[in-house]
Write an enzyme that holds these catalytic residues in place. Structure first.
Site: not given
Ligand code: QAP
Ligand code: CO
Length: 174
Positions: A46, A51, A91-92, A133-134, A137
């Site tokens: 996501g 972001q 989270c990215l 979550h999104e 943001h």
């Molecule tokens: C939101 O997050 C989310 O720390 C999206 O080093 C995540 O795509 C909602 C990511 C989990 C629900 C459950 C995170 C990539 C990606 C990192 C992501 C990383 C590399 C996160």
């Molecule tokens: Co995020």
């Protein structure tokens, strides 16, 4: 298509409120495509426009196993939330950190798709969590706001240190 740079917590621009998209035109199509490329490359499930430093109400999501079902939500609005669920989130914009967050188990949301057409979506499980979550943001909120201040502070200090060290390495290389 182009990969975009992702802002990292505690960057203040992540705290802005994103504004609605008035017209889904070519520039929005390009943004959606670039955000999808950026998300898939990360890899992530996501990404919100804010972001990538574009404060508009737009998110892309793909929680499918094969990463072949992109979802685009423009001006999303939550219609209803039901139940509660705990899930580990990342989270990215908070690279390297995952924490357990409590959210609604099911969500119903309405939005415009990439073509500017309205649709509604009922979601549960990972998709429901990702949508919440999104949408957070878009309102300047991050998953770290749902955890303890102590944990949040620890994450902030570590990411600030990472930033200082990469700036230093950058200077060294020049
Ligand atoms: C939101 O997050 C989310 O720390 C999206 O080093 C995540 O795509 C909602 C990511 C989990 C629900 C459950 C995170 C990539 C990606 C990192 C992501 C990383 C590399 C996160
Ligand atoms: Co995020």
């Amino acid at each position: 298509m182009a990969k975009l740079d992702i802002l990292t917590f505690p960057e203040p621009r992540l705290r802005n409120t994103a504004r609605p998209i008035e017209r889904v035109d070519e520039s929005i199509h390009r943004l959606v495509d670039d955000m999808l490329e950026t998300m898939y490359a990360a890899p992530g499930i996501g990404l919100a426009a804010i972001q990538v430093n574009v404060p508009l109400r737009l998110v892309v999501i793909d929680t499918s196993e094969r990463h072949d079902t992109p979802l685009c939500l423009i001006n999303p609005q939550i219609l209803s939330l039901e139940g509660t669920e705990q899930m580990d989130e990342g989270c990215l914009s908070v690279p390297g950190f995952y924490e357990t967050v409590t959210r609604a188990e099911r969500v119903s949301v309405t939005a415009l798709d990439r073509g500017g057409n309205p649709f509604t979506l009922d979601a549960d499980g990972l998709l429901a969590v990702c949508i919440q979550h999104e949408i957070d943001h878009l309102n300047g909120k991050l998953f770290v706001d749902h955890i303890s201040m102590l944990k949040r502070q620890r994450i902030r200090r570590k990411l600030e240190k990472d930033r200082r060290q990469s700036a230093e390495a950058q200077r060294g290389a020049a």
